[in-house]
Design a protein around this motif. Structure first.
Motif, PDB file in Angstrom:
ATOM      1  N   ILE A   1       0.857  -1.180   0.000  1.00  0.00           N
ATOM      2  CA  ILE A   1       0.000   0.000   0.000  1.00  0.00           C
ATOM      3  C   ILE A   1       0.896   1.233   0.000  1.00  0.00           C
ATOM      4  O   ILE A   1       1.741   1.387   0.885  1.00  0.00           O
ATOM      5  CB  ILE A   1      -0.915   0.016   1.247  1.00  0.00           C
ATOM      6  CG1 ILE A   1      -1.804  -1.231   1.260  1.00  0.00           C
ATOM      7  CG2 ILE A   1      -1.757   1.286   1.299  1.00  0.00           C
ATOM      8  CD1 ILE A   1      -2.597  -1.396   2.545  1.00  0.00           C
ATOM      9  N   MET A   2       0.718   2.100  -0.995  1.00  0.00           N
ATOM     10  CA  MET A   2       1.584   3.269  -1.144  1.00  0.00           C
ATOM     11  C   MET A   2       0.772   4.547  -1.257  1.00  0.00           C
ATOM     12  O   MET A   2      -0.355   4.534  -1.764  1.00  0.00           O
ATOM     13  CB  MET A   2       2.467   3.118  -2.386  1.00  0.00           C
ATOM     14  CG  MET A   2       3.505   2.019  -2.259  1.00  0.00           C
ATOM     15  SD  MET A   2       4.340   1.668  -3.836  1.00  0.00           S
ATOM     16  CE  MET A   2       3.165   0.541  -4.554  1.00  0.00           C
TER      17      MET A   2
ATOM     18  N   ASP B   1       5.726  14.611   3.377  1.00  0.00           N
ATOM     19  CA  ASP B   1       7.187  14.577   3.431  1.00  0.00           C
ATOM     20  C   ASP B   1       7.781  13.484   2.551  1.00  0.00           C
ATOM     21  O   ASP B   1       8.931  13.091   2.725  1.00  0.00           O
ATOM     22  CB  ASP B   1       7.659  14.408   4.882  1.00  0.00           C
ATOM     23  CG  ASP B   1       7.051  13.192   5.553  1.00  0.00           C
ATOM     24  OD1 ASP B   1       6.153  12.576   4.954  1.00  0.00           O
ATOM     25  OD2 ASP B   1       7.477  12.855   6.671  1.00  0.00           O
ATOM     26  N   GLY B   2       6.991  12.968   1.610  1.00  0.00           N
ATOM     27  CA  GLY B   2       7.523  11.998   0.662  1.00  0.00           C
ATOM     28  C   GLY B   2       6.660  10.755   0.552  1.00  0.00           C
ATOM     29  O   GLY B   2       5.618  10.624   1.198  1.00  0.00           O
ATOM     30  N   LEU B   3       7.098   9.830  -0.286  1.00  0.00           N
ATOM     31  CA  LEU B   3       6.364   8.586  -0.502  1.00  0.00           C
ATOM     32  C   LEU B   3       6.458   7.669   0.718  1.00  0.00           C
ATOM     33  O   LEU B   3       7.508   7.601   1.368  1.00  0.00           O
ATOM     34  CB  LEU B   3       6.918   7.855  -1.723  1.00  0.00           C
ATOM     35  CG  LEU B   3       6.777   8.564  -3.064  1.00  0.00           C
ATOM     36  CD1 LEU B   3       7.517   7.780  -4.142  1.00  0.00           C
ATOM     37  CD2 LEU B   3       5.312   8.729  -3.442  1.00  0.00           C
ATOM     38  N   VAL B   4       5.355   6.966   1.010  1.00  0.00           N
ATOM     39  CA  VAL B   4       5.338   5.998   2.106  1.00  0.00           C
ATOM     40  C   VAL B   4       4.706   4.704   1.598  1.00  0.00           C
ATOM     41  O   VAL B   4       3.884   4.716   0.680  1.00  0.00           O
ATOM     42  CB  VAL B   4       4.562   6.526   3.330  1.00  0.00           C
ATOM     43  CG1 VAL B   4       5.317   7.660   3.988  1.00  0.00           C
ATOM     44  CG2 VAL B   4       3.152   6.966   2.947  1.00  0.00           C
TER      45      VAL B   4
ATOM     46  N   ALA C   1      -2.667   7.452   9.728  1.00  0.00           N
ATOM     47  CA  ALA C   1      -2.272   8.862   9.670  1.00  0.00           C
ATOM     48  C   ALA C   1      -1.161   9.072   8.643  1.00  0.00           C
ATOM     49  O   ALA C   1      -1.152  10.067   7.901  1.00  0.00           O
ATOM     50  CB  ALA C   1      -1.817   9.334  11.046  1.00  0.00           C
ATOM     51  N   ILE C   2      -0.233   8.130   8.570  1.00  0.00           N
ATOM     52  CA  ILE C   2       0.867   8.231   7.618  1.00  0.00           C
ATOM     53  C   ILE C   2       0.341   8.296   6.186  1.00  0.00           C
ATOM     54  O   ILE C   2       0.839   9.059   5.354  1.00  0.00           O
ATOM     55  CB  ILE C   2       1.828   7.035   7.789  1.00  0.00           C
ATOM     56  CG1 ILE C   2       2.565   7.127   9.130  1.00  0.00           C
ATOM     57  CG2 ILE C   2       2.826   6.973   6.640  1.00  0.00           C
ATOM     58  CD1 ILE C   2       3.386   5.903   9.462  1.00  0.00           C
ATOM     59  N   HIS C   3      -0.701   7.486   5.919  1.00  0.00           N
ATOM     60  CA  HIS C   3      -1.253   7.422   4.566  1.00  0.00           C
ATOM     61  C   HIS C   3      -2.391   8.421   4.342  1.00  0.00           C
ATOM     62  O   HIS C   3      -2.915   8.484   3.226  1.00  0.00           O
ATOM     63  CB  HIS C   3      -1.764   6.012   4.270  1.00  0.00           C
ATOM     64  CG  HIS C   3      -0.669   5.007   4.043  1.00  0.00           C
ATOM     65  ND1 HIS C   3       0.103   4.990   2.905  1.00  0.00           N
ATOM     66  CD2 HIS C   3      -0.210   3.995   4.824  1.00  0.00           C
ATOM     67  CE1 HIS C   3       0.977   4.001   2.983  1.00  0.00           C
ATOM     68  NE2 HIS C   3       0.814   3.380   4.131  1.00  0.00           N
ATOM     69  N   GLY C   4      -2.771   9.176   5.367  1.00  0.00           N
ATOM     70  CA  GLY C   4      -3.898  10.080   5.198  1.00  0.00           C
ATOM     71  C   GLY C   4      -5.148   9.314   4.788  1.00  0.00           C
ATOM     72  O   GLY C   4      -5.876   9.718   3.878  1.00  0.00           O
ATOM     73  N   MET C   5      -5.396   8.199   5.481  1.00  0.00           N
ATOM     74  CA  MET C   5      -6.455   7.284   5.093  1.00  0.00           C
ATOM     75  C   MET C   5      -7.800   7.979   4.945  1.00  0.00           C
ATOM     76  O   MET C   5      -8.273   8.643   5.867  1.00  0.00           O
ATOM     77  CB  MET C   5      -6.553   6.145   6.121  1.00  0.00           C
ATOM     78  CG  MET C   5      -7.396   4.966   5.683  1.00  0.00           C
ATOM     79  SD  MET C   5      -6.700   4.100   4.246  1.00  0.00           S
ATOM     80  CE  MET C   5      -5.203   3.401   4.944  1.00  0.00           C
ATOM     81  N   GLY C   6      -8.402   7.854   3.788  1.00  0.00           N
ATOM     82  CA  GLY C   6      -9.692   8.463   3.513  1.00  0.00           C
ATOM     83  C   GLY C   6      -9.603   9.875   2.965  1.00  0.00           C
ATOM     84  O   GLY C   6     -10.632  10.447   2.576  1.00  0.00           O
ATOM     85  N   GLU C   7      -8.381  10.417   2.913  1.00  0.00           N
ATOM     86  CA  GLU C   7      -8.215  11.804   2.474  1.00  0.00           C
ATOM     87  C   GLU C   7      -7.435  11.928   1.169  1.00  0.00           C
ATOM     88  O   GLU C   7      -7.623  12.893   0.431  1.00  0.00           O
ATOM     89  CB  GLU C   7      -7.506  12.612   3.557  1.00  0.00           C
ATOM     90  CG  GLU C   7      -8.278  12.671   4.867  1.00  0.00           C
ATOM     91  CD  GLU C   7      -7.498  13.369   5.958  1.00  0.00           C
ATOM     92  OE1 GLU C   7      -6.327  13.774   5.696  1.00  0.00           O
ATOM     93  OE2 GLU C   7      -8.023  13.494   7.065  1.00  0.00           O
TER      94      GLU C   7
ATOM     95  N   GLU D   1      -5.175   9.722  -2.205  1.00  0.00           N
ATOM     96  CA  GLU D   1      -5.141   8.519  -3.025  1.00  0.00           C
ATOM     97  C   GLU D   1      -4.157   7.496  -2.492  1.00  0.00           C
ATOM     98  O   GLU D   1      -3.046   7.824  -2.067  1.00  0.00           O
ATOM     99  CB  GLU D   1      -4.766   8.897  -4.461  1.00  0.00           C
ATOM    100  CG  GLU D   1      -4.870   7.746  -5.447  1.00  0.00           C
ATOM    101  CD  GLU D   1      -4.540   8.175  -6.864  1.00  0.00           C
ATOM    102  OE1 GLU D   1      -5.387   7.976  -7.757  1.00  0.00           O
ATOM    103  OE2 GLU D   1      -3.438   8.715  -7.077  1.00  0.00           O
ATOM    104  N   LEU D   2      -4.591   6.243  -2.539  1.00  0.00           N
ATOM    105  CA  LEU D   2      -3.721   5.115  -2.247  1.00  0.00           C
ATOM    106  C   LEU D   2      -3.454   4.350  -3.532  1.00  0.00           C
ATOM    107  O   LEU D   2      -4.297   4.299  -4.433  1.00  0.00           O
ATOM    108  CB  LEU D   2      -4.384   4.137  -1.266  1.00  0.00           C
ATOM    109  CG  LEU D   2      -4.589   4.503   0.186  1.00  0.00           C
ATOM    110  CD1 LEU D   2      -5.153   3.292   0.928  1.00  0.00           C
ATOM    111  CD2 LEU D   2      -3.305   4.975   0.830  1.00  0.00           C
TER     112      LEU D   2
END
Length: 214
Positions: free
Chosen positions: A27-28, A33-36, A63-69, A71-72
């Motif tokens: 999951i990316m 602050d950059g790609l996770v 939180a790292i992925h901004g889940m729901g906010e 694109e994944l």
């Protein structure tokens, strides 16, 4: 993923098969602050017949992925492996390659409610634990409801209906039938790069080419 029309995978049923058989996904997302990237089991949504998937991440990955906010990108990878130029016609110039199948799903996910997440977690445990000789379900003792709900509280469930899909099946489709058969034979053998799972995927793709309407 760079697409090549010769290797494009467009059949939804085949993409669903790849996802179902290879649920360990990457999951990316692009954070401030950059790609996770994270790694979790992601499954097809059993209530849908498209490419919608469900899964969860542990806190604080949400939180790292901004889940729901934001694109994944969820990447599923099927069998893959090395293909030696020695498996081709000795008179034809060639170099090594890597055969593989991959499905990329992108979109903004929906965050699941507590009860929806519990159902997904329960299904996840059932899907894998059911293969055991003495299965241990998520709600079975010694687990109690308090334990299960504490477990759920440490996760964030999501449902992703992709708005962008890129799928690729690079399995020597650009080679003649005799060469493909030779590659499959080496993958099925006992050499350094034997890979029965990849051989089976190549056989499936080759059979589909020979009998496209089957």
């Amino acid at each position: 993923m760079r697409q090549n029309p010769s290797f494009a995978l467009a059949d939804i049923a085949e993409m669903r098969r790849v996802i179902a058989r290879n649920p360990w996904a990457t999951i990316m997302s692009a954070a401030e602050d950059g790609l996770v990237a994270s790694h979790y089991v992601v499954m097809l949504d059993e209530d849908r017949d498209d490419l919608t998937v469900v899964g969860h991440v542990g806190r604080p990955d949400d939180a790292i992925h901004g889940m729901g906010e934001r694109e994944l990108l969820v990447v599923f990878q099927g069998p893959h492996g090395y293909v030696s130029p020695g498996w081709y016609d000795a008179e034809t110039p060639s170099v090594p390659t890597w055969n593989y199948t991959a499905v990329h799903l992108a979109g903004v996910p929906e965050v699941l409610s507590t009860e929806e997440n519990l159902r997904v977690l329960d299904r996840l445990v059932e899907a894998f634990e059911s293969r055991m000789p003495d299965p241990r379900g998520m709600w079975e003792r010694p687990n109690d409801e308090a334990f299960v709900r504490r477990l759920e509280a440490g996760t964030v469930g999501f449902r992703l209906t992709p708005t962008r899909v890129v799928a690729k099946r690079k399995l020597s489709q650009n080679k003649d039938a005799a060469t493909v058969e030779n590659v499959i034979a080496h993958l099925e053998g006992d050499g350094a790069y034997a890979n029965p799972a990849l051989a089976a995927e190549m056989r499936r793709a080759q059979d589909a080419r020979v009998r496209p309407n089957a």
